[in-house]
Design a protein around this motif. Structure first.
Motif, PDB file in Angstrom:
ATOM      1  N   LEU A 130       0.836  -1.202   0.000  1.00 29.00           N
ATOM      2  CA  LEU A 130       0.000   0.000   0.000  1.00 29.00           C
ATOM      3  C   LEU A 130       0.872   1.254   0.000  1.00 29.00           C
ATOM      4  CD1 LEU A 130      -2.937  -1.089   2.343  1.00 29.00           C
ATOM      5  CD2 LEU A 130      -2.819  -1.085  -0.162  1.00 29.00           C
ATOM      6  N   ASP A 131       2.025   1.190   0.641  1.00 28.20           N
ATOM      7  CA  ASP A 131       3.007   2.278   0.498  1.00 28.20           C
ATOM      8  C   ASP A 131       3.396   2.436  -0.970  1.00 28.20           C
ATOM      9  OD1 ASP A 131       3.722   3.834   2.690  1.00 28.20           O
ATOM     10  OD2 ASP A 131       4.969   2.278   3.558  1.00 28.20           O
ATOM     11  N   LEU A 132       3.584   1.309  -1.619  1.00 27.26           N
ATOM     12  CA  LEU A 132       3.965   1.319  -3.026  1.00 27.26           C
ATOM     13  C   LEU A 132       2.846   1.911  -3.896  1.00 27.26           C
ATOM     14  CD1 LEU A 132       5.937   0.646  -5.232  1.00 27.26           C
ATOM     15  CD2 LEU A 132       5.186  -1.737  -5.127  1.00 27.26           C
ATOM     16  N   LEU A 133       1.591   1.660  -3.539  1.00 29.34           N
ATOM     17  CA  LEU A 133       0.464   2.264  -4.269  1.00 29.34           C
ATOM     18  C   LEU A 133       0.552   3.787  -4.213  1.00 29.34           C
ATOM     19  CD1 LEU A 133      -2.315   2.462  -5.612  1.00 29.34           C
ATOM     20  CD2 LEU A 133      -3.343   1.875  -3.398  1.00 29.34           C
ATOM     21  N   PHE A 134       0.764   4.337  -3.024  1.00 23.32           N
ATOM     22  CA  PHE A 134       0.947   5.786  -2.893  1.00 23.32           C
ATOM     23  C   PHE A 134       2.129   6.263  -3.738  1.00 23.32           C
ATOM     24  CE2 PHE A 134      -1.556   5.595   1.115  1.00 23.32           C
ATOM     25  CZ  PHE A 134      -2.320   6.744   0.969  1.00 23.32           C
ATOM     26  N   HIS A 135       3.245   5.568  -3.585  1.00 25.85           N
ATOM     27  CA  HIS A 135       4.482   6.016  -4.234  1.00 25.85           C
ATOM     28  C   HIS A 135       4.342   6.004  -5.757  1.00 25.85           C
ATOM     29  CE1 HIS A 135       8.776   6.704  -4.704  1.00 25.85           C
ATOM     30  NE2 HIS A 135       8.810   5.699  -5.566  1.00 25.85           N
ATOM     31  N   ALA A 136       3.802   4.914  -6.309  1.00 25.64           N
ATOM     32  CA  ALA A 136       3.694   4.801  -7.763  1.00 25.64           C
ATOM     33  C   ALA A 136       2.728   5.843  -8.327  1.00 25.64           C
ATOM     34  CB  ALA A 136       3.239   3.390  -8.141  1.00 25.64           C
ATOM     35  N   ALA A 137       1.587   6.046  -7.649  1.00 23.88           N
ATOM     36  CA  ALA A 137       0.623   7.038  -8.124  1.00 23.88           C
ATOM     37  C   ALA A 137       1.194   8.452  -8.019  1.00 23.88           C
ATOM     38  CB  ALA A 137      -0.676   6.926  -7.324  1.00 23.88           C
ATOM     39  N   ALA A 138       1.878   8.738  -6.906  1.00 20.59           N
ATOM     40  CA  ALA A 138       2.439  10.072  -6.712  1.00 20.59           C
ATOM     41  C   ALA A 138       3.543  10.359  -7.727  1.00 20.59           C
ATOM     42  CB  ALA A 138       2.979  10.212  -5.297  1.00 20.59           C
ATOM     43  N   VAL A 199      -5.827   9.913 -19.111  1.00 19.54           N
ATOM     44  CA  VAL A 199      -5.888   8.795 -18.164  1.00 19.54           C
ATOM     45  C   VAL A 199      -5.220   7.534 -18.714  1.00 19.54           C
ATOM     46  CG1 VAL A 199      -7.892   9.612 -16.883  1.00 19.54           C
ATOM     47  CG2 VAL A 199      -8.226   8.230 -18.931  1.00 19.54           C
ATOM     48  N   ARG A 200      -5.281   7.293 -20.009  1.00 21.81           N
ATOM     49  CA  ARG A 200      -4.637   6.091 -20.552  1.00 21.81           C
ATOM     50  C   ARG A 200      -3.128   6.162 -20.372  1.00 21.81           C
ATOM     51  NH1 ARG A 200      -7.759   4.514 -26.233  1.00 21.81           N
ATOM     52  NH2 ARG A 200      -9.813   4.097 -25.278  1.00 21.81           N
ATOM     53  N   ALA A 201      -2.573   7.331 -20.589  1.00 17.81           N
ATOM     54  CA  ALA A 201      -1.131   7.492 -20.381  1.00 17.81           C
ATOM     55  C   ALA A 201      -0.785   7.378 -18.899  1.00 17.81           C
ATOM     56  CB  ALA A 201      -0.677   8.840 -20.942  1.00 17.81           C
ATOM     57  N   LEU A 202      -1.615   7.975 -18.040  1.00 17.59           N
ATOM     58  CA  LEU A 202      -1.407   7.839 -16.596  1.00 17.59           C
ATOM     59  C   LEU A 202      -1.414   6.367 -16.188  1.00 17.59           C
ATOM     60  CD1 LEU A 202      -3.709  10.639 -15.102  1.00 17.59           C
ATOM     61  CD2 LEU A 202      -1.218  10.573 -14.953  1.00 17.59           C
ATOM     62  N   SER A 203      -2.371   5.612 -16.726  1.00 16.39           N
ATOM     63  CA  SER A 203      -2.506   4.203 -16.377  1.00 16.39           C
ATOM     64  C   SER A 203      -1.254   3.412 -16.733  1.00 16.39           C
ATOM     65  CB  SER A 203      -3.725   3.618 -17.094  1.00 16.39           C
ATOM     66  OG  SER A 203      -3.796   2.222 -16.912  1.00 16.39           O
ATOM     67  N   LYS A 204      -0.715   3.634 -17.915  1.00 11.11           N
ATOM     68  CA  LYS A 204       0.471   2.884 -18.349  1.00 11.11           C
ATOM     69  C   LYS A 204       1.691   3.194 -17.493  1.00 11.11           C
ATOM     70  CE  LYS A 204      -1.020   2.431 -23.167  1.00 11.11           C
ATOM     71  NZ  LYS A 204      -0.747   2.815 -24.580  1.00 11.11           N
ATOM     72  N   VAL A 205       1.883   4.476 -17.176  1.00 12.06           N
ATOM     73  CA  VAL A 205       3.040   4.860 -16.363  1.00 12.06           C
ATOM     74  C   VAL A 205       2.872   4.349 -14.932  1.00 12.06           C
ATOM     75  CG1 VAL A 205       4.330   6.812 -15.431  1.00 12.06           C
ATOM     76  CG2 VAL A 205       3.550   6.855 -17.801  1.00 12.06           C
ATOM     77  N   PHE A 206       1.660   4.479 -14.381  1.00 14.81           N
ATOM     78  CA  PHE A 206       1.372   3.980 -13.038  1.00 14.81           C
ATOM     79  C   PHE A 206       1.646   2.483 -12.945  1.00 14.81           C
ATOM     80  CE2 PHE A 206      -2.269   2.225 -10.402  1.00 14.81           C
ATOM     81  CZ  PHE A 206      -1.649   2.401  -9.178  1.00 14.81           C
ATOM     82  N   ARG A 207       1.150   1.725 -13.919  1.00 10.47           N
ATOM     83  CA  ARG A 207       1.363   0.276 -13.946  1.00 10.47           C
ATOM     84  C   ARG A 207       2.854  -0.053 -13.987  1.00 10.47           C
ATOM     85  NH1 ARG A 207      -1.002  -2.316 -19.174  1.00 10.47           N
ATOM     86  NH2 ARG A 207       0.730  -1.082 -20.001  1.00 10.47           N
ATOM     87  N   ALA A 208       3.588   0.622 -14.847  1.00 11.13           N
ATOM     88  CA  ALA A 208       5.023   0.341 -14.996  1.00 11.13           C
ATOM     89  C   ALA A 208       5.779   0.636 -13.705  1.00 11.13           C
ATOM     90  CB  ALA A 208       5.591   1.164 -16.150  1.00 11.13           C
ATOM     91  N   LYS A 209       5.486   1.763 -13.075  1.00 14.26           N
ATOM     92  CA  LYS A 209       6.187   2.144 -11.845  1.00 14.26           C
ATOM     93  C   LYS A 209       5.866   1.161 -10.719  1.00 14.26           C
ATOM     94  CE  LYS A 209       6.732   7.115 -12.742  1.00 14.26           C
ATOM     95  NZ  LYS A 209       8.204   7.093 -12.662  1.00 14.26           N
ATOM     96  N   TYR A 210       4.595   0.763 -10.601  1.00 13.19           N
ATOM     97  CA  TYR A 210       4.218  -0.150  -9.514  1.00 13.19           C
ATOM     98  C   TYR A 210       4.878  -1.520  -9.714  1.00 13.19           C
ATOM     99  CZ  TYR A 210       1.465  -2.249  -5.815  1.00 13.19           C
ATOM    100  OH  TYR A 210       1.085  -2.868  -4.650  1.00 13.19           O
ATOM    101  N   LEU A 211       4.787  -2.071 -10.914  1.00 14.43           N
ATOM    102  CA  LEU A 211       5.300  -3.422 -11.148  1.00 14.43           C
ATOM    103  C   LEU A 211       6.821  -3.473 -11.077  1.00 14.43           C
ATOM    104  CD1 LEU A 211       2.898  -4.712 -13.936  1.00 14.43           C
ATOM    105  CD2 LEU A 211       2.907  -5.274 -11.501  1.00 14.43           C
ATOM    106  N   GLU A 212       7.481  -2.415 -11.473  1.00 12.77           N
ATOM    107  CA  GLU A 212       8.940  -2.384 -11.348  1.00 12.77           C
ATOM    108  C   GLU A 212       9.359  -2.492  -9.884  1.00 12.77           C
ATOM    109  OE1 GLU A 212      12.748   0.546 -12.402  1.00 12.77           O
ATOM    110  OE2 GLU A 212      10.700   1.186 -12.861  1.00 12.77           O
ATOM    111  N   SER A 213       8.698  -1.723  -9.027  1.00  9.99           N
ATOM    112  CA  SER A 213       9.029  -1.774  -7.595  1.00  9.99           C
ATOM    113  C   SER A 213       8.556  -3.073  -6.965  1.00  9.99           C
ATOM    114  CB  SER A 213       8.401  -0.577  -6.877  1.00  9.99           C
ATOM    115  OG  SER A 213       8.937   0.639  -7.346  1.00  9.99           O
TER     116      SER A 213
END
Length: 332
Positions: A130-138, A199-213
């Motif tokens: 859940l920390d990672l959820l905050f971090h990736a979205a931010a 939002v589509r671009a946000l979604s792709k970047v958010f997904r990439a940042k979360y899964l990398e971490s």
């Protein structure tokens, strides 16, 4: 001549069902057949003791007429449905001083349900993921602010972990000012009135940042993998699992901008100090079942009634107890 009407007896209203009533009747039995973490035990006890003699109280009296009353103390636990009103009012008053005279947008970043079992596997996992959820979205919003607006953006995020039926649904609500501050802080860069970021671009970047971490956490053995997730201990299976998540479209939702600061505050008041289920939604607890009201988002937001066994109801509620010290409202 005056006429005095006789007083009529008013029938006593039945006491409204509260979460504390359900816990008081059934939490002990639940604890005998299920493992309850120390954090969850503290929440159960706090909700049951709230505004009862167990927490003590104070005497209030009027020096003019001599009227007295005794008030029991509140538990002030953030998971207690009776303790959020005053906390919300104080928090909103502080936020009122920080509002900018610009439009505000509302985004929601949601984790796919395929991650639910890993998040709920342990308190350690909840804290990390859940920390990672905050971090990736931010970090996603910060990157878009720099690349699309050319400055630093500011926003507030609020974590919610449930849906209307208390099932796990991990997402953050984000309220972001429509603009950015230049790097040297000398100038405000205005954003569009009807559109902030795609939002589509946000979604792709958010997904990439979360899964990398997430992959880094798994590779460093910093998450608990219970038996039902043992395949994650095998690098080939782990890579395949992550590949499936990378192919999935992650949901990032954007709402229209708020119509002025007051509408923004009304929204924040509804979301910031909400608990998994409020007392007014509880309808009955009888014959081993809890009935409660909910809104079906998939069916036009219609109001419906759900019935769960007491055991299932308490288990679902406890899934949303956050780790001790975990901050669910964060400012960036």
């Amino acid at each position: 001549m005056s006429v005095v009407a006789p007083l009529r007896a008013v029938p006593a209203q039945p006491a409204r069902l509260e979460l504390a009533d359900i816990f008081s009747r059934h939490a002990a039995a639940y604890g005998k057949s299920h493992y309850v973490t120390p954090s969850e035990r503290r929440v159960l006890r706090a909700v049951m003791d709230c505004r009862t003699a167990a927490l003590g109280g104070h005497r209030e009296w009027c020096p003019g007429c001599g009227y007295e009353r005794y008030r029991y103390h509140s538990c002030r636990n953030r998971h207690c449905p009776k303790c959020q009103t005053l906390a919300k009012a104080a928090w909103l008053q502080e936020r009122q001083q920080e509002l900018l005279p610009v439009p505000y947008f509302h985004n929601v970043f949601t984790l796919p349900h395929e991650l639910n079992r890993l998040i709920l596997a342990s308190e350690r996992n909840r804290r990390a993921l859940l920390d990672l959820l905050f971090h990736a979205a931010a970090q996603t919003l910060v990157a878009f602010g720099q690349n699309n607006l050319g400055g630093k953006v500011g926003f507030t995020m609020v974590l919610h972990t449930w849906d209307q039926q208390l099932r796990p649904h991990f997402h953050v609500h984000c309220v972001i000012a429509a603009g950015a501050l230049t790097k040297d802080g000398s100038r405000w860069i205005e954003a569009g009135q009807n559109f902030l970021f795609p939002v589509r671009a946000l979604s792709k970047v958010f997904r990439a940042k979360y899964l990398e971490s997430l992959q880094e956490l798994l590779d460093a053995d910093q998450l608990d993998t219970p038996s039902y997730l043992s395949e994650l201990n095998s690098p080939p299976h782990r890579r395949r699992w992550l590949r499936i998540l990378r192919r999935k479209a992650w949901i990032v939702y954007s709402k229209p901008p708020f119509a002025g600061p007051q509408k923004l505050l009304d929204y924040l008041g509804r979301y910031t100090h909400r608990v998994a289920i409020s007392n007014h939604r509880l309808l009955a607890c009888e014959n081993g079942q809890v009935r409660f009201a909910y809104r079906d988002r998939a069916d036009g937001d219609r109001k419906k009634t759900a019935a769960l066994s007491v055991e299932t109801f308490i288990g679902r509620f406890l899934r949303h107890v956050l780790p001790s010290g975990f901050m669910r409202i964060r400012h960036y």
